[in-house]
Design a protein around this motif. Structure first.
Motif, PDB file in Angstrom:
ATOM      1  N   UNK A 153      -4.690   6.014 -57.552  1.00 44.26           N
ATOM      2  CA  UNK A 153      -4.989   7.334 -58.061  1.00 44.26           C
ATOM      3  C   UNK A 153      -6.146   7.251 -59.048  1.00 44.26           C
ATOM      4  N   UNK A 154      -6.858   8.341 -59.195  1.00 44.50           N
ATOM      5  CA  UNK A 154      -7.945   8.389 -60.166  1.00 44.50           C
ATOM      6  C   UNK A 154      -7.386   8.142 -61.567  1.00 44.50           C
ATOM      7  N   UNK A 155      -7.985   7.192 -62.283  1.00 46.55           N
ATOM      8  CA  UNK A 155      -7.543   6.872 -63.639  1.00 46.55           C
ATOM      9  C   UNK A 155      -6.457   5.824 -63.711  1.00 46.55           C
ATOM     10  N   UNK A 156      -6.086   5.221 -62.574  1.00 47.83           N
ATOM     11  CA  UNK A 156      -5.007   4.236 -62.544  1.00 47.83           C
ATOM     12  C   UNK A 156      -5.397   2.951 -63.261  1.00 47.83           C
ATOM     13  N   UNK A 157      -4.384   2.230 -63.730  1.00 46.58           N
ATOM     14  CA  UNK A 157      -4.555   0.889 -64.271  1.00 46.58           C
ATOM     15  C   UNK A 157      -3.925  -0.092 -63.303  1.00 46.58           C
ATOM     16  N   UNK A 158      -4.647  -1.141 -62.964  1.00 46.39           N
ATOM     17  CA  UNK A 158      -4.173  -2.130 -62.001  1.00 46.39           C
ATOM     18  C   UNK A 158      -4.227  -3.520 -62.612  1.00 46.39           C
ATOM     19  N   UNK A 159      -3.356  -4.398 -62.118  1.00 50.59           N
ATOM     20  CA  UNK A 159      -3.360  -5.795 -62.534  1.00 50.59           C
ATOM     21  C   UNK A 159      -3.102  -6.669 -61.316  1.00 50.59           C
ATOM     22  N   UNK A 160      -3.754  -7.833 -61.273  1.00 49.78           N
ATOM     23  CA  UNK A 160      -3.535  -8.781 -60.179  1.00 49.78           C
ATOM     24  C   UNK A 160      -3.855  -8.162 -58.830  1.00 49.78           C
ATOM     25  N   UNK A 161      -4.995  -7.474 -58.762  1.00 53.65           N
ATOM     26  CA  UNK A 161      -5.437  -6.878 -57.511  1.00 53.65           C
ATOM     27  C   UNK A 161      -5.213  -5.388 -57.481  1.00 53.65           C
ATOM     28  N   UNK A 162      -6.179  -4.660 -56.903  1.00 56.86           N
ATOM     29  CA  UNK A 162      -6.080  -3.212 -56.764  1.00 56.86           C
ATOM     30  C   UNK A 162      -5.569  -2.908 -55.361  1.00 56.86           C
ATOM     31  N   UNK A 163      -4.363  -2.344 -55.292  1.00 60.67           N
ATOM     32  CA  UNK A 163      -3.761  -1.992 -54.012  1.00 60.67           C
ATOM     33  C   UNK A 163      -4.383  -0.702 -53.495  1.00 60.67           C
ATOM     34  N   UNK A 182     -10.985  -7.526 -58.259  1.00 57.41           N
ATOM     35  CA  UNK A 182     -12.057  -7.032 -59.128  1.00 57.41           C
ATOM     36  C   UNK A 182     -11.961  -7.651 -60.512  1.00 57.41           C
ATOM     37  N   UNK A 183     -13.110  -7.812 -61.155  1.00 64.14           N
ATOM     38  CA  UNK A 183     -13.148  -8.323 -62.523  1.00 64.14           C
ATOM     39  C   UNK A 183     -12.459  -7.337 -63.462  1.00 64.14           C
ATOM     40  N   UNK A 184     -11.826  -7.839 -64.538  1.00 56.55           N
ATOM     41  CA  UNK A 184     -11.233  -6.927 -65.522  1.00 56.55           C
ATOM     42  C   UNK A 184     -12.270  -5.943 -66.042  1.00 56.55           C
ATOM     43  N   UNK A 185     -11.829  -4.714 -66.281  1.00 59.61           N
ATOM     44  CA  UNK A 185     -12.727  -3.660 -66.742  1.00 59.61           C
ATOM     45  C   UNK A 185     -12.534  -2.410 -65.912  1.00 59.61           C
ATOM     46  N   UNK A 186     -13.385  -1.423 -66.152  1.00 62.01           N
ATOM     47  CA  UNK A 186     -13.307  -0.145 -65.447  1.00 62.01           C
ATOM     48  C   UNK A 186     -14.308  -0.122 -64.296  1.00 62.01           C
ATOM     49  N   UNK A 187     -13.841   0.316 -63.140  1.00 63.49           N
ATOM     50  CA  UNK A 187     -14.677   0.325 -61.939  1.00 63.49           C
ATOM     51  C   UNK A 187     -14.582   1.684 -61.252  1.00 63.49           C
ATOM     52  N   UNK A 188     -15.711   2.084 -60.649  1.00 60.04           N
ATOM     53  CA  UNK A 188     -15.753   3.282 -59.817  1.00 60.04           C
ATOM     54  C   UNK A 188     -15.710   2.848 -58.366  1.00 60.04           C
ATOM     55  N   UNK A 189     -14.727   3.349 -57.631  1.00 59.13           N
ATOM     56  CA  UNK A 189     -14.572   3.028 -56.217  1.00 59.13           C
ATOM     57  C   UNK A 189     -14.896   4.256 -55.384  1.00 59.13           C
ATOM     58  N   UNK A 190     -15.776   4.080 -54.403  1.00 58.90           N
ATOM     59  CA  UNK A 190     -16.139   5.164 -53.496  1.00 58.90           C
ATOM     60  C   UNK A 190     -15.698   4.812 -52.089  1.00 58.90           C
ATOM     61  N   UNK A 191     -14.909   5.680 -51.502  1.00 57.68           N
ATOM     62  CA  UNK A 191     -14.499   5.541 -50.107  1.00 57.68           C
ATOM     63  C   UNK A 191     -15.476   6.338 -49.248  1.00 57.68           C
ATOM     64  N   UNK A 192     -16.021   5.688 -48.217  1.00 56.28           N
ATOM     65  CA  UNK A 192     -16.990   6.355 -47.345  1.00 56.28           C
ATOM     66  C   UNK A 192     -16.808   5.864 -45.926  1.00 56.28           C
ATOM     67  N   UNK A 193     -16.870   6.783 -44.966  1.00 59.89           N
ATOM     68  CA  UNK A 193     -16.796   6.365 -43.568  1.00 59.89           C
ATOM     69  C   UNK A 193     -18.199   6.195 -43.004  1.00 59.89           C
ATOM     70  N   UNK A 194     -18.307   5.246 -42.091  1.00 63.19           N
ATOM     71  CA  UNK A 194     -19.524   5.059 -41.318  1.00 63.19           C
ATOM     72  C   UNK A 194     -19.183   5.136 -39.844  1.00 63.19           C
ATOM     73  N   UNK A 195     -20.185   5.417 -39.015  1.00 59.19           N
ATOM     74  CA  UNK A 195     -19.939   5.453 -37.574  1.00 59.19           C
ATOM     75  C   UNK A 195     -19.841   4.032 -37.032  1.00 59.19           C
ATOM     76  N   UNK A 196     -19.776   3.905 -35.716  1.00 59.89           N
ATOM     77  CA  UNK A 196     -19.612   2.588 -35.113  1.00 59.89           C
ATOM     78  C   UNK A 196     -20.730   1.621 -35.393  1.00 59.89           C
TER      79      UNK A 196
END
Length: 272
Positions: free
Chosen positions: A65-75, A133-147
């Motif tokens: 979710x937007x604003x989530x905190x993760x540890x030991x990998x982002x699911x 991901x390295x510790x810290x705050x990251x922006x993740x963008x989900x984007x689709x591409x064609x074949x």
């Protein structure tokens, strides 16, 4: 932090299908995805037709979710509405595969999505993964591409804060001489939660012990065999039946669906 509505981006078109002109891309001659007329966009100069997609199509992160905190990998789970997720290779109308862009924002529509540490491709059609991901705050963008990995304007963006986490053997000690069954204890740092398999969270997972084999690549499913021991009941200790001789033991957590998480610990023991 931006409001959630500004982070959820999808194509909203008046017509029931949208057409994206993809210029400057070479045709593979297969004809896949190239319409036979009737589209409302113009073909690029090199002969590739526009890619058509449903005007109601959208993509989104199921997790995190937007604003989530993760540890030991982002699911990560990825979803699509009114759009088909499939393997790369063929270019088909209203179809493509997921990419995750880390800290760089979406790729311009029609451009080929790079393949590097900041642009992760899921050309096998995957909808689930784990990010290391390295510790810290990251922006993740989900984007689709064609074949052909050409970017479509169907995106979603979330921000996640990553905390450092670790796992370790409480027992036996590295280099110890022991008897079988070997009494083993597993520990996780305060930022990581030990939980049963089946539960998915950004800070949790369960233990696995690899016997005389390497760690599983982050995001890959951990096998279930004599060399990959699962403790999906949330156990933090176990009796390991090992043959006489020297053994390398590797501790690794997996998420609720047994996808490998980043943190590991390794020891060597000699069984008498």
């Amino acid at each position: 932090m931006r409001e959630s509505i500004s982070r959820r981006t999808f194509a909203a078109m008046a017509a029931s299908a949208a057409t994206v002109p993809l210029a400057g891309c070479q045709s593979d001659g297969s004809g896949n995805g190239n319409g036979d007329g009737g589209g409302n966009g113009e073909s690029s100069g090199d002969g590739d037709a526009p890619i058509e997609y449903d005007g109601d199509a959208s993509v989104a992160f199921g997790t995190p979710e937007d604003g989530a905190t993760a540890a030991n990998g982002v699911t990560v789970s990825m979803t699509a509405e009114n759009f088909t997720i499939e393997s790369s290779g063929e270019v088909n109308e209203n179809s493509g595969h997921f990419h995750i862009v880390i800290d760089e924002g979406p790729v311009e529509t029609g451009e080929t999505i790079p393949n590097d540490d900041s642009h992760l491709h899921y050309g096998d059609g995957s909808t689930r993964t784990v990010l290391d991901l390295e510790p810290g705050t990251h922006e993740l963008t989900l984007q689709v591409g064609d074949g052909k990995h050409r970017a479509l304007p169907l995106t979603d963006t979330v921000e996640v804060t990553v905390e450092e986490a670790s796992v370790s053997f409480g027992a036996p000690e590295d280099g110890a001489t022991v008897e079988s069954p070997v009494a083993a204890e597993f520990e996780a740092s305060d930022s990581a939660t030990v939980e049963q398999a089946g539960e998915l969270s950004q800070t949790g997972g369960h233990f696995h012990v690899m016997v005389d084999t390497e760690a599983v690549e982050v995001g890959e499913a951990i096998p279930n065999d004599d060399s990959h021991l699962h403790f999906g009941d949330g156990s933090t200790s176990a009796e390991l039946e090992l043959e006489s001789g020297e053994h390398d033991l590797l501790l690794q957590m997996g998420d609720g669906e047994h996808l490998a998480l980043p943190a590991t610990d390794e020891i060597t023991v000699t069984v008498e």
